[in-house]
Design an enzyme around this catalytic site. Structure first.
Site, PDB file in Angstrom:
ATOM      1  N   ALA A 248      85.098 -23.843  12.300  1.00 51.54           N
ATOM      2  CA  ALA A 248      84.480 -24.546  11.344  1.00 51.54           C
ATOM      3  C   ALA A 248      84.338 -25.887  11.972  1.00 51.54           C
ATOM      4  O   ALA A 248      85.251 -26.329  12.589  1.00 51.54           O
ATOM      5  CB  ALA A 248      84.989 -24.581   9.935  1.00 51.54           C
TER       6      ALA A 248
ATOM      7  N   GLY B  69      87.420 -20.440  12.021  1.00 49.55           N
ATOM      8  CA  GLY B  69      86.236 -19.770  11.308  1.00 49.55           C
ATOM      9  C   GLY B  69      85.616 -18.871  12.435  1.00 49.55           C
ATOM     10  O   GLY B  69      84.790 -17.906  11.984  1.00 49.55           O
TER      11      GLY B  69
ATOM     12  N   GLU C 187      87.601 -15.739  12.019  1.00 48.72           N
ATOM     13  CA  GLU C 187      87.246 -15.336  10.787  1.00 48.72           C
ATOM     14  C   GLU C 187      85.975 -14.430  10.976  1.00 48.72           C
ATOM     15  O   GLU C 187      85.672 -13.345  10.239  1.00 48.72           O
ATOM     16  CB  GLU C 187      87.197 -16.379   9.740  1.00 48.72           C
ATOM     17  CG  GLU C 187      88.569 -16.646   9.549  1.00 48.72           C
ATOM     18  CD  GLU C 187      88.680 -17.891   8.592  1.00 48.72           C
ATOM     19  OE1 GLU C 187      87.934 -18.992   8.859  1.00 48.72           O
ATOM     20  OE2 GLU C 187      89.173 -17.934   7.424  1.00 48.72           O
TER      21      GLU C 187
ATOM     22  N   GLU D 186      94.500 -23.235  11.447  1.00 45.90           N
ATOM     23  CA  GLU D 186      94.214 -24.253  10.280  1.00 45.90           C
ATOM     24  C   GLU D 186      95.331 -25.223   9.809  1.00 45.90           C
ATOM     25  O   GLU D 186      95.373 -26.235   9.468  1.00 45.90           O
ATOM     26  CB  GLU D 186      93.669 -23.409   9.162  1.00 45.90           C
ATOM     27  CG  GLU D 186      91.967 -23.227   9.378  1.00 45.90           C
ATOM     28  CD  GLU D 186      91.802 -21.756   9.840  1.00 45.90           C
ATOM     29  OE1 GLU D 186      92.907 -21.186  10.692  1.00 45.90           O
ATOM     30  OE2 GLU D 186      90.584 -21.170  10.162  1.00 45.90           O
TER      31      GLU D 186
HETATM   32  N1  COA Z   1      84.742 -28.890  15.014  1.00 42.60           N
HETATM   33  C1  COA Z   1      83.926 -29.877  15.472  1.00 42.60           C
HETATM   34  N2  COA Z   1      84.012 -29.928  16.765  1.00 42.60           N
HETATM   35  C2  COA Z   1      84.644 -29.023  17.626  1.00 42.60           C
HETATM   36  C3  COA Z   1      85.541 -28.262  17.271  1.00 42.60           C
HETATM   37  C4  COA Z   1      85.518 -27.746  15.863  1.00 42.60           C
HETATM   38  N3  COA Z   1      85.995 -26.932  15.094  1.00 42.60           N
HETATM   39  N4  COA Z   1      85.745 -27.580  18.139  1.00 42.60           N
HETATM   40  C5  COA Z   1      85.396 -28.271  19.390  1.00 42.60           C
HETATM   41  N5  COA Z   1      84.639 -29.185  19.059  1.00 42.60           N
HETATM   42  C6  COA Z   1      84.038 -30.113  19.817  1.00 42.60           C
HETATM   43  C7  COA Z   1      85.049 -31.313  20.388  1.00 42.60           C
HETATM   44  O1  COA Z   1      85.273 -32.179  19.146  1.00 42.60           O
HETATM   45  C8  COA Z   1      84.383 -31.831  21.357  1.00 42.60           C
HETATM   46  O2  COA Z   1      83.024 -32.765  21.028  1.00 42.60           O
HETATM   47  P1  COA Z   1      82.915 -34.154  21.971  1.00 42.60           P
HETATM   48  O3  COA Z   1      82.512 -33.548  23.266  1.00 42.60           O
HETATM   49  O4  COA Z   1      81.772 -34.621  21.131  1.00 42.60           O
HETATM   50  O5  COA Z   1      84.112 -34.801  21.957  1.00 42.60           O
HETATM   51  C9  COA Z   1      83.599 -30.375  22.130  1.00 42.60           C
HETATM   52  O6  COA Z   1      83.570 -29.723  20.871  1.00 42.60           O
HETATM   53  C10 COA Z   1      84.412 -29.825  23.245  1.00 42.60           C
HETATM   54  O7  COA Z   1      85.733 -29.684  22.800  1.00 42.60           O
HETATM   55  P2  COA Z   1      87.036 -30.106  23.509  1.00 42.60           P
HETATM   56  O8  COA Z   1      87.953 -30.375  22.475  1.00 42.60           O
HETATM   57  O9  COA Z   1      86.695 -31.329  24.309  1.00 42.60           O
HETATM   58  O10 COA Z   1      87.409 -29.093  24.508  1.00 42.60           O
HETATM   59  P3  COA Z   1      88.878 -28.438  25.133  1.00 42.60           P
HETATM   60  O11 COA Z   1      88.468 -27.440  26.138  1.00 42.60           O
HETATM   61  O12 COA Z   1      89.254 -29.600  25.370  1.00 42.60           O
HETATM   62  O13 COA Z   1      89.531 -27.859  23.784  1.00 42.60           O
HETATM   63  C11 COA Z   1      89.715 -26.348  21.946  1.00 42.60           C
HETATM   64  C12 COA Z   1      88.989 -26.593  23.390  1.00 42.60           C
HETATM   65  C13 COA Z   1      89.055 -25.121  21.282  1.00 42.60           C
HETATM   66  C14 COA Z   1      91.087 -26.093  22.009  1.00 42.60           C
HETATM   67  C15 COA Z   1      89.491 -27.693  20.995  1.00 42.60           C
HETATM   68  O14 COA Z   1      88.212 -27.869  20.753  1.00 42.60           O
HETATM   69  C16 COA Z   1      90.239 -27.339  19.582  1.00 42.60           C
HETATM   70  O15 COA Z   1      91.373 -27.245  19.423  1.00 42.60           O
HETATM   71  N6  COA Z   1      88.924 -27.085  18.894  1.00 42.60           N
HETATM   72  C17 COA Z   1      89.402 -27.198  17.118  1.00 42.60           C
HETATM   73  C18 COA Z   1      89.937 -25.680  16.942  1.00 42.60           C
HETATM   74  C19 COA Z   1      90.356 -25.531  15.550  1.00 42.60           C
HETATM   75  O16 COA Z   1      91.175 -26.296  15.095  1.00 42.60           O
HETATM   76  N7  COA Z   1      89.553 -24.908  14.770  1.00 42.60           N
HETATM   77  C20 COA Z   1      89.740 -24.359  13.535  1.00 42.60           C
HETATM   78  C21 COA Z   1      88.914 -25.281  12.513  1.00 42.60           C
HETATM   79  S1  COA Z   1      89.262 -24.978  10.750  1.00 42.60           S
END
Ligand code: COA
Length: 259
Positions: A66, A112, A115, A135
């Protein structure tokens, strides 16, 4: 109908829907959730469409969760609404759609994103895919059915560990656990999904729709989903949620103190 965040491609009786926000790793904001709900409803009303394949744009992510930036400042009530609306508009809709949906998991499927994949009827992952429900690392719990669908698919013990550790599973382990049905190379992913979809298309769409309803009816436990919505909302009133989401947006590790 055309969509701002989705690419929709029809081929014979099969429609491929691609979530198209690759710069945000296809994170599910409200617009995407609304569009997916509308798109699937429209496709299920079209008798020519016998199977849907759902995937994410780019090579990195199916859906990375999400959209955290959208809900970081939500209240308890807004948190509950987010989960309730999302479950109703998309996740329950997908699970109960009588047109089968195959999730083509082409990279990260987190929160999400996993999910959503778990709501689909069939899951195929590429070798680079990573799946998890992270989460609790943000101070919240899965709110789109994850606490219910993950234990159904992989068993309670494995689900508890995955949820509590917030760790990601690699594709081969996910297949071992029964979370995905097949693992193929990234190049083969859409071909494999197409091949499953073609086999589905050879069968009676009416009977498949009945079968989906029959399988789902054995898993109906609305209380679990309702409890998830309430506790997901309650998390939004905690200091840990504030710390977890702020830390993500500030690109630092959270320092949880409890409470
Ligand atoms: N919500 C909002 N933005 C998100 C996102 C999310 N769930 N997941 C990734 N993004 C965005 C990042 O903020 C980043 O944006 P920016 O370039 O404007 O800063 C972009 O997507 C790329 O992500 P980034 O984190 O730079 O990539 P990465 O390869 O370093 O890491 C992940 C990849 C998936 C490990 C990391 O993005 C992450 O941990 N995301 C959240 C996962 C999460 O907790 N999901 C559950 C949400 S309830």
């Amino acid at each position: 109908m055309s969509y701002n965040n989705l690419l929709v491609n029809h081929e014979n009786h099969i429609t491929t829907v691609t979530i198209n926000r690759p710069d945000k790793l296809n994170a599910l904001n409200m617009a995407v959730i609304d569009e997916l709900g509308q798109c699937f409803t429209e496709l299920s009303n079209n008798i020519d469409i016998r199977c849907i394949i759902l995937t994410g744009a780019g090579e990195k992510a199916f859906v990375a969760g999400a959209d955290i930036s959208e809900f970081a400042s939500f209240s308890i009530e807004e948190g509950k609404n987010l989960a309730a609306q999302g479950q109703q508009k998309l996740f329950d809709l997908v699970e109960n759609l009588t047109t089968p949906i195959i999730a083509a998991i082409n990279g990260f499927a987190l929160g999400g994103g996993l999910e959503l994949a778990m709501s689909c009827h069939v899951r195929v992952a590429s070798e680079n895919a990573k799946m998890g429900l992270p989460e609790v690392s943000l101070g919240v719990i899965p709110g789109y059915g994850g606490t219910q669908r993950l234990p159904r698919l992989i068993g309670k013990g494995r689900a508890m560990e995955l949820i509590a550790t917030a760790q990601m599973l690699k594709a081969d382990k996910a297949a071992d656990y029964g979370l995905v049905n097949h693992v193929v190379s990234q190049e083969e992913l859409m071909g494999k999904c197409m091949s499953i979809a073609s086999k589905i298309c050879a069968n009676s769409p009416t009977a498949i729709g009945f079968a989906i309803q029959a399988v789902n009816s054995g898993f109906n436990s609305l209380n679990g989903f309702k409890t998830e919505i309430d506790l997901f909302g309650n998390a939004f009133g905690t200091n840990d949620f504030n710390e977890g989401t702020t830390a993500f947006l500030e690109k630092r590790k959270p320092n949880f103190k409890g409470g």
